[in-house]
Write a protein that holds these residues in place. Structure first.
Motif, PDB file in Angstrom:
ATOM      1  N   TYR A  25       1.005  -1.199   0.061  1.00  0.00           N
ATOM      2  CA  TYR A  25       0.006   0.163  -0.033  1.00  0.00           C
ATOM      3  C   TYR A  25       1.020   1.307  -0.032  1.00  0.00           C
ATOM      4  N   TYR A  33       3.569 -12.842   3.106  1.00  0.00           N
ATOM      5  CA  TYR A  33       2.725 -13.388   3.981  1.00  0.00           C
ATOM      6  C   TYR A  33       2.296 -14.929   3.776  1.00  0.00           C
ATOM      7  N   THR A  54      -3.498 -15.573   8.458  1.00  0.00           N
ATOM      8  CA  THR A  54      -2.227 -15.446   7.869  1.00  0.00           C
ATOM      9  C   THR A  54      -1.000 -15.107   8.969  1.00  0.00           C
ATOM     10  N   LEU A  63      -0.652 -12.230  11.478  1.00  0.00           N
ATOM     11  CA  LEU A  63      -1.123 -10.942  10.694  1.00  0.00           C
ATOM     12  C   LEU A  63      -2.521 -11.093  10.960  1.00  0.00           C
ATOM     13  N   HIS A  64      -3.041 -10.887   9.415  1.00  0.00           N
ATOM     14  CA  HIS A  64      -4.480 -10.496   9.433  1.00  0.00           C
ATOM     15  C   HIS A  64      -5.225 -12.038   9.438  1.00  0.00           C
ATOM     16  N   GLU A  66      -9.524 -13.317   8.991  1.00  0.00           N
ATOM     17  CA  GLU A  66     -11.028 -12.823   8.754  1.00  0.00           C
ATOM     18  C   GLU A  66     -11.823 -14.146   8.549  1.00  0.00           C
ATOM     19  N   GLN A  84     -13.658  -8.959  10.355  1.00  0.00           N
ATOM     20  CA  GLN A  84     -12.265  -8.815  10.505  1.00  0.00           C
ATOM     21  C   GLN A  84     -11.834  -8.395  12.118  1.00  0.00           C
ATOM     22  N   VAL A 117     -11.573   2.209   6.600  1.00  0.00           N
ATOM     23  CA  VAL A 117     -11.504   1.651   5.222  1.00  0.00           C
ATOM     24  C   VAL A 117     -12.931   1.961   4.641  1.00  0.00           C
TER      25      VAL A 117
HETATM   26  C1  HEM Z   1      -4.015 -11.522   3.726  1.00  0.00           C
HETATM   27  C2  HEM Z   1      -4.918 -10.425   4.311  1.00  0.00           C
HETATM   28  C3  HEM Z   1      -3.934  -9.261   4.960  1.00  0.00           C
HETATM   29  C4  HEM Z   1      -2.735  -9.207   5.371  1.00  0.00           C
HETATM   30  C5  HEM Z   1      -1.771 -10.105   5.912  1.00  0.00           C
HETATM   31  C6  HEM Z   1      -2.599  -7.512   5.746  1.00  0.00           C
HETATM   32  C7  HEM Z   1      -1.370  -7.148   6.350  1.00  0.00           C
HETATM   33  C8  HEM Z   1      -1.185  -5.908   6.601  1.00  0.00           C
HETATM   34  C9  HEM Z   1       0.234  -5.303   7.257  1.00  0.00           C
HETATM   35  C10 HEM Z   1       1.029  -6.185   7.610  1.00  0.00           C
HETATM   36  C11 HEM Z   1       0.061  -4.035   7.137  1.00  0.00           C
HETATM   37  C12 HEM Z   1       0.983  -2.981   7.640  1.00  0.00           C
HETATM   38  C13 HEM Z   1       1.115  -2.883   9.040  1.00  0.00           C
HETATM   39  C14 HEM Z   1       0.032  -2.752   9.800  1.00  0.00           C
HETATM   40  O1  HEM Z   1      -0.714  -1.614   9.707  1.00  0.00           O
HETATM   41  O2  HEM Z   1      -0.636  -3.664  10.322  1.00  0.00           O
HETATM   42  C15 HEM Z   1      -1.346  -3.875   6.779  1.00  0.00           C
HETATM   43  C16 HEM Z   1      -1.936  -2.556   6.801  1.00  0.00           C
HETATM   44  C17 HEM Z   1      -3.312  -2.209   6.672  1.00  0.00           C
HETATM   45  N1  HEM Z   1      -4.080  -3.063   6.162  1.00  0.00           N
HETATM   46 FE1  HEM Z   1      -3.893  -4.998   5.840  1.00  0.00          FE
HETATM   47  N2  HEM Z   1      -3.658  -7.081   5.527  1.00  0.00           N
HETATM   48  C18 HEM Z   1      -4.590  -7.994   5.208  1.00  0.00           C
HETATM   49  C19 HEM Z   1      -5.781  -7.349   4.770  1.00  0.00           C
HETATM   50  C20 HEM Z   1      -6.641  -6.504   4.867  1.00  0.00           C
HETATM   51  C21 HEM Z   1      -7.978  -6.194   4.738  1.00  0.00           C
HETATM   52  C22 HEM Z   1      -8.857  -7.034   4.123  1.00  0.00           C
HETATM   53  C23 HEM Z   1      -8.187  -4.687   5.019  1.00  0.00           C
HETATM   54  C24 HEM Z   1      -9.213  -3.945   4.680  1.00  0.00           C
HETATM   55  C25 HEM Z   1     -10.535  -4.277   4.479  1.00  0.00           C
HETATM   56  C26 HEM Z   1      -6.844  -4.131   5.484  1.00  0.00           C
HETATM   57  C27 HEM Z   1      -6.923  -3.043   5.395  1.00  0.00           C
HETATM   58  C28 HEM Z   1      -5.305  -2.374   5.744  1.00  0.00           C
HETATM   59  C29 HEM Z   1      -5.177  -1.035   6.126  1.00  0.00           C
HETATM   60  C30 HEM Z   1      -6.250  -0.128   6.239  1.00  0.00           C
HETATM   61  C31 HEM Z   1      -3.742  -0.895   6.337  1.00  0.00           C
HETATM   62  C32 HEM Z   1      -3.210   0.486   6.866  1.00  0.00           C
HETATM   63  C33 HEM Z   1      -2.606   1.160   5.959  1.00  0.00           C
HETATM   64  C34 HEM Z   1      -1.966   2.284   6.328  1.00  0.00           C
HETATM   65  O3  HEM Z   1      -1.416   2.229   7.607  1.00  0.00           O
HETATM   66  O4  HEM Z   1      -1.706   3.452   5.759  1.00  0.00           O
HETATM   67  N3  HEM Z   1      -5.983  -5.125   5.160  1.00  0.00           N
HETATM   68  N4  HEM Z   1      -2.013  -4.887   6.451  1.00  0.00           N
END
Ligand code: HEM
Length: 155
Positions: A25, A33, A54, A63-64, A66, A84, A117
């Motif tokens: 992102y 992962y 994950t 990590l995440h 759901e 989630q 989100v």
């Molecule tokens: C395989 C599934 C996913 C994994 C492994 C994952 C992992 C991560 C990781 C490692 C980060 C960066 C560190 C943190 O903020 O924790 C992150 C940030 C984020 N994730 Fe995910 N995520 C997953 C799915 C999702 C889903 C389904 C959503 C929302 C519907 C989501 C929304 C976000 C948001 C909003 C951020 C923050 C971005 C920021 O700080 O600007 N993630 N995710």
């Protein structure tokens, strides 16, 4: 097991899937992962129970995760509801083209302390024993932007 006739169109998803994905992102460091996902029919009901977990591919830290339901509404019509532990709930409508499923959120609800989100789009495709998916999300001030890409294999 007797599955509901409306579930025949997504029968190829049923089972346990294991594999690896990449996350990104604009505001975060890219990450890798490992994932395990299951899609299980509920006897006689037109939905699949979905569960996903994950962990970090290098450290093994969780990590995440759901969980939710994939609802078969009728031929080519699907709905997806996912909750989630981060406090985000997604409600999607979608459809399928062969073994390619696509979903777009009609509602994303965030708990008061969740990172906000505003939109989510999910694409999944099954080719033989491989399930690949990609997910894009939007946050305030930023439109739908890729966050995940993964390839899982049937176990
Ligand atoms: C395989 C599934 C996913 C994994 C492994 C994952 C992992 C991560 C990781 C490692 C980060 C960066 C560190 C943190 O903020 O924790 C992150 C940030 C984020 N994730 Fe995910 N995520 C997953 C799915 C999702 C889903 C389904 C959503 C929302 C519907 C989501 C929304 C976000 C948001 C909003 C951020 C923050 C971005 C920021 O700080 O600007 N993630 N995710």
């Amino acid at each position: 097991m007797d599955i509901h006739p409306d579930l025949r169109q997504v029968e190829f998803l049923i089972g346990r899937w294991v594999g690896r994905g990449s996350g990104f992102y604009p505001t975060i460091e890219p990450f890798e992962y490992l994932e395990e996902a299951t899609y299980q029919p509920a006897p006689g009901k037109p939905h699949l129970e979905y569960r996903q977990r994950t962990r970090n591919a290098f450290t093994g830290e969780p990590l995440h995760s759901e969980a939710g339901y994939l609802r078969a509404i009728g031929p080519g019509r699907l709905e997806l509801v996912i909750a989630q532990p981060t406090g985000v709930v997604e409600v999607h409508t979608g459809g399928l083209d062969g073994t390619h499923l696509h979903f777009r959120a009609v509602a994303v609800v965030c708990s008061p302390t969740a990172v906000e989100v505003t939109d989510v789009e999910r694409h999944l495709e099954v080719l033989g024993d491989e399930l690949s998916y990609r997910l894009s999300l939007a946050v305030p001030g930023r439109g739908l932007t890729p966050h995940l890409e993964a390839r899982l294999h049937r176990r």
